[in-house]
Design a protein around this motif. Structure first.
Motif, PDB file in Angstrom:
ATOM      1  N   ALA A 129      45.699  38.888  44.354  1.00  0.00           N
ATOM      2  CA  ALA A 129      45.388  40.318  44.355  1.00  0.00           C
ATOM      3  C   ALA A 129      44.808  40.738  45.702  1.00  0.00           C
ATOM      4  CB  ALA A 129      44.400  40.639  43.241  1.00  0.00           C
ATOM      5  N   ASP A 130      44.751  42.036  45.906  1.00  0.00           N
ATOM      6  CA  ASP A 130      44.118  42.589  47.103  1.00  0.00           C
ATOM      7  C   ASP A 130      42.671  42.089  47.188  1.00  0.00           C
ATOM      8  OD1 ASP A 130      44.272  44.935  49.246  1.00  0.00           O
ATOM      9  OD2 ASP A 130      42.325  45.066  48.221  1.00  0.00           O
ATOM     10  N   LYS A 131      42.230  41.792  48.402  1.00  0.00           N
ATOM     11  CA  LYS A 131      40.900  41.221  48.608  1.00  0.00           C
ATOM     12  C   LYS A 131      39.775  42.096  48.043  1.00  0.00           C
ATOM     13  CE  LYS A 131      41.930  38.489  52.755  1.00  0.00           C
ATOM     14  NZ  LYS A 131      43.248  38.151  52.350  1.00  0.00           N
ATOM     15  N   GLU A 132      39.939  43.404  48.115  1.00  0.00           N
ATOM     16  CA  GLU A 132      38.909  44.299  47.591  1.00  0.00           C
ATOM     17  C   GLU A 132      38.758  44.142  46.069  1.00  0.00           C
ATOM     18  OE1 GLU A 132      37.560  48.999  47.886  1.00  0.00           O
ATOM     19  OE2 GLU A 132      39.275  48.290  49.052  1.00  0.00           O
ATOM     20  N   LEU A 133      39.863  43.949  45.386  1.00  0.00           N
ATOM     21  CA  LEU A 133      39.811  43.728  43.940  1.00  0.00           C
ATOM     22  C   LEU A 133      39.181  42.382  43.621  1.00  0.00           C
ATOM     23  CD1 LEU A 133      41.896  46.101  44.075  1.00  0.00           C
ATOM     24  CD2 LEU A 133      42.940  45.061  42.079  1.00  0.00           C
ATOM     25  N   ILE A 134      39.549  41.371  44.372  1.00  0.00           N
ATOM     26  CA  ILE A 134      39.006  40.029  44.154  1.00  0.00           C
ATOM     27  C   ILE A 134      37.481  40.060  44.234  1.00  0.00           C
ATOM     28  CG2 ILE A 134      38.816  37.709  45.154  1.00  0.00           C
ATOM     29  CD1 ILE A 134      41.851  37.927  45.787  1.00  0.00           C
ATOM     30  N   GLN A 135      36.936  40.771  45.203  1.00  0.00           N
ATOM     31  CA  GLN A 135      35.485  40.853  45.365  1.00  0.00           C
ATOM     32  C   GLN A 135      34.814  41.600  44.208  1.00  0.00           C
ATOM     33  OE1 GLN A 135      35.071  42.642  49.231  1.00  0.00           O
ATOM     34  NE2 GLN A 135      35.542  40.737  50.305  1.00  0.00           N
ATOM     35  N   LEU A 136      35.539  42.512  43.564  1.00  0.00           N
ATOM     36  CA  LEU A 136      34.987  43.355  42.507  1.00  0.00           C
ATOM     37  C   LEU A 136      35.052  42.720  41.117  1.00  0.00           C
ATOM     38  CD1 LEU A 136      33.979  46.306  41.812  1.00  0.00           C
ATOM     39  CD2 LEU A 136      36.403  46.861  41.483  1.00  0.00           C
ATOM     40  N   CYS A 137      36.041  41.872  40.895  1.00  0.00           N
ATOM     41  CA  CYS A 137      36.380  41.426  39.543  1.00  0.00           C
ATOM     42  C   CYS A 137      35.371  40.472  38.909  1.00  0.00           C
ATOM     43  CB  CYS A 137      37.757  40.760  39.548  1.00  0.00           C
ATOM     44  SG  CYS A 137      39.074  41.989  39.588  1.00  0.00           S
ATOM     45  N   ASP A 138      35.290  40.574  37.575  1.00  0.00           N
ATOM     46  CA  ASP A 138      34.508  39.639  36.773  1.00  0.00           C
ATOM     47  C   ASP A 138      35.238  38.309  36.634  1.00  0.00           C
ATOM     48  OD1 ASP A 138      32.496  41.633  35.936  1.00  0.00           O
ATOM     49  OD2 ASP A 138      34.153  42.513  34.809  1.00  0.00           O
ATOM     50  N   PHE A 139      36.585  38.372  36.662  1.00  0.00           N
ATOM     51  CA  PHE A 139      37.422  37.189  36.488  1.00  0.00           C
ATOM     52  C   PHE A 139      38.543  37.216  37.519  1.00  0.00           C
ATOM     53  CE2 PHE A 139      41.293  35.234  34.896  1.00  0.00           C
ATOM     54  CZ  PHE A 139      40.841  33.965  34.574  1.00  0.00           C
ATOM     55  N   VAL A 140      38.669  36.143  38.274  1.00  0.00           N
ATOM     56  CA  VAL A 140      39.788  35.986  39.204  1.00  0.00           C
ATOM     57  C   VAL A 140      40.557  34.752  38.753  1.00  0.00           C
ATOM     58  CG1 VAL A 140      40.500  35.602  41.596  1.00  0.00           C
ATOM     59  CG2 VAL A 140      38.490  37.020  41.103  1.00  0.00           C
ATOM     60  N   SER A 141      41.810  34.954  38.389  1.00  0.00           N
ATOM     61  CA  SER A 141      42.647  33.858  37.915  1.00  0.00           C
ATOM     62  C   SER A 141      42.901  32.856  39.037  1.00  0.00           C
ATOM     63  CB  SER A 141      43.982  34.409  37.412  1.00  0.00           C
ATOM     64  OG  SER A 141      44.848  33.359  37.047  1.00  0.00           O
ATOM     65  N   ALA A 142      43.120  31.638  38.667  1.00  0.00           N
ATOM     66  CA  ALA A 142      43.554  30.618  39.625  1.00  0.00           C
ATOM     67  C   ALA A 142      45.044  30.776  39.913  1.00  0.00           C
ATOM     68  CB  ALA A 142      43.268  29.230  39.071  1.00  0.00           C
ATOM     69  N   LYS A 143      45.723  31.600  39.115  1.00  0.00           N
ATOM     70  CA  LYS A 143      47.175  31.772  39.233  1.00  0.00           C
ATOM     71  C   LYS A 143      47.519  33.118  39.854  1.00  0.00           C
ATOM     72  CE  LYS A 143      48.033  28.851  35.220  1.00  0.00           C
ATOM     73  NZ  LYS A 143      48.479  27.696  35.919  1.00  0.00           N
ATOM     74  N   ASN A 144      48.647  33.154  40.541  1.00  0.00           N
ATOM     75  CA  ASN A 144      49.147  34.401  41.113  1.00  0.00           C
ATOM     76  C   ASN A 144      49.761  35.275  40.029  1.00  0.00           C
ATOM     77  OD1 ASN A 144      48.409  33.641  43.712  1.00  0.00           O
ATOM     78  ND2 ASN A 144      50.431  32.826  44.207  1.00  0.00           N
ATOM     79  N   GLY A 145      49.995  36.527  40.368  1.00  0.00           N
ATOM     80  CA  GLY A 145      50.664  37.437  39.457  1.00  0.00           C
ATOM     81  C   GLY A 145      52.032  36.887  39.063  1.00  0.00           C
ATOM     82  N   GLY A 146      52.376  37.027  37.782  1.00  0.00           N
ATOM     83  CA  GLY A 146      53.655  36.546  37.283  1.00  0.00           C
ATOM     84  C   GLY A 146      53.703  35.057  37.017  1.00  0.00           C
ATOM     85  N   GLU A 147      52.597  34.362  37.258  1.00  0.00           N
ATOM     86  CA  GLU A 147      52.564  32.913  37.077  1.00  0.00           C
ATOM     87  C   GLU A 147      51.549  32.474  36.019  1.00  0.00           C
ATOM     88  OE1 GLU A 147      52.028  31.153  40.949  1.00  0.00           O
ATOM     89  OE2 GLU A 147      53.876  32.048  41.708  1.00  0.00           O
ATOM     90  N   GLY A 148      51.176  33.386  35.127  1.00  0.00           N
ATOM     91  CA  GLY A 148      50.248  33.049  34.058  1.00  0.00           C
ATOM     92  C   GLY A 148      48.846  33.603  34.238  1.00  0.00           C
ATOM     93  N   ALA A 149      48.639  34.494  35.193  1.00  0.00           N
ATOM     94  CA  ALA A 149      47.314  35.072  35.424  1.00  0.00           C
ATOM     95  C   ALA A 149      46.838  35.891  34.228  1.00  0.00           C
ATOM     96  CB  ALA A 149      47.330  35.944  36.682  1.00  0.00           C
ATOM     97  N   VAL A 150      47.757  36.616  33.589  1.00  0.00           N
ATOM     98  CA  VAL A 150      47.392  37.414  32.425  1.00  0.00           C
ATOM     99  C   VAL A 150      46.909  36.500  31.304  1.00  0.00           C
ATOM    100  CG1 VAL A 150      48.346  38.904  30.606  1.00  0.00           C
ATOM    101  CG2 VAL A 150      48.829  39.405  33.012  1.00  0.00           C
ATOM    102  N   ARG A 151      47.628  35.418  31.059  1.00  0.00           N
ATOM    103  CA  ARG A 151      47.238  34.466  30.014  1.00  0.00           C
ATOM    104  C   ARG A 151      45.863  33.869  30.302  1.00  0.00           C
ATOM    105  NH1 ARG A 151      49.726  30.917  26.434  1.00  0.00           N
ATOM    106  NH2 ARG A 151      48.113  29.648  25.476  1.00  0.00           N
ATOM    107  N   GLU A 152      45.589  33.548  31.552  1.00  0.00           N
ATOM    108  CA  GLU A 152      44.281  32.994  31.894  1.00  0.00           C
ATOM    109  C   GLU A 152      43.158  33.982  31.580  1.00  0.00           C
ATOM    110  OE1 GLU A 152      44.594  29.514  35.219  1.00  0.00           O
ATOM    111  OE2 GLU A 152      43.904  31.483  35.875  1.00  0.00           O
ATOM    112  N   PHE A 153      43.395  35.260  31.851  1.00  0.00           N
ATOM    113  CA  PHE A 153      42.382  36.274  31.559  1.00  0.00           C
ATOM    114  C   PHE A 153      42.208  36.427  30.044  1.00  0.00           C
ATOM    115  CE2 PHE A 153      40.980  40.956  32.253  1.00  0.00           C
ATOM    116  CZ  PHE A 153      39.641  40.594  32.338  1.00  0.00           C
TER     117      PHE A 153
END
Length: 163
Positions: A129-153
């Motif tokens: 994700a965009d760096k600004e979102l990464i700094q804001l989020c409660d949860f940052v997936s170890a996976k990229n978008g489309g690679e299971g990030a939604v499931r991890e959350f």
């Protein structure tokens, strides 16, 4: 954590997909979705009475088809003001933004995410994700978008063994 989450809101391109859009001469022809994300949505969120919601800026029949497969009825495409759409949905269910978990990947998700976080909802993003979102989020997936990030959350919210 699950007892306070009523909605799981997702962006599509870059979150449920890898962000690539394959275009043919007649328009969009293909997107790839991760089966683990689909399992999490259909077999984990729905049985736990969490409403899956799609809010995306693009319009795509492919997304409509995937949502039909997964049982997502709250599908909102072509939305420029994601926060207003989300507030409308939450209000319709007599809930608040603290009842929302939201996953997105880019700056068009930022207004929603900042507002949800201020209301004590949960926000997450894929690893790429965009760096600004990464700094804001409660949860940052170890996976990229489309690679299971939604499931991890989803697993973060419900626990990995929840059904």
């Amino acid at each position: 954590m699950v007892e306070r989450i009523s909605f799981f809101v997702m962006d599509v391109d870059g979150t449920l997909t890898d962000g690539k859009i394959y275009m043919g001469s007649s328009g969009e022809v293909m997107k790839a979705f991760n089966i683990k994300d689909g399992y999490g949505i259909h077999d984990k969120l729905l049985p736990n009475n969490i409403v899956p919601v799609i809010i995306t800026g693009r319009q795509s029949a492919i997304v409509e088809n995937r949502c039909n497969e997964l049982g997502i009825s709250e599908v909102h495409q072509g939305v420029l003001d994601k926060l207003s759409k989300l507030q409308e949905i939450v209000h319709r269910y007599n809930k608040s933004l603290q009842d929302v978990a939201y996953i997105g990947d880019d700056l068009n998700d930022l207004t929603c995410m900042k507002t949800i976080k201020a209301e004590q909802g949960l926000i997450g993003c894929p690893a790429d994700a965009d760096k600004e979102l990464i700094q804001l989020c409660d949860f940052v997936s170890a996976k990229n978008g489309g690679e299971g990030a939604v499931r991890e959350f989803i697993d973060y919210i419900l626990g990995p063994s929840a059904v």
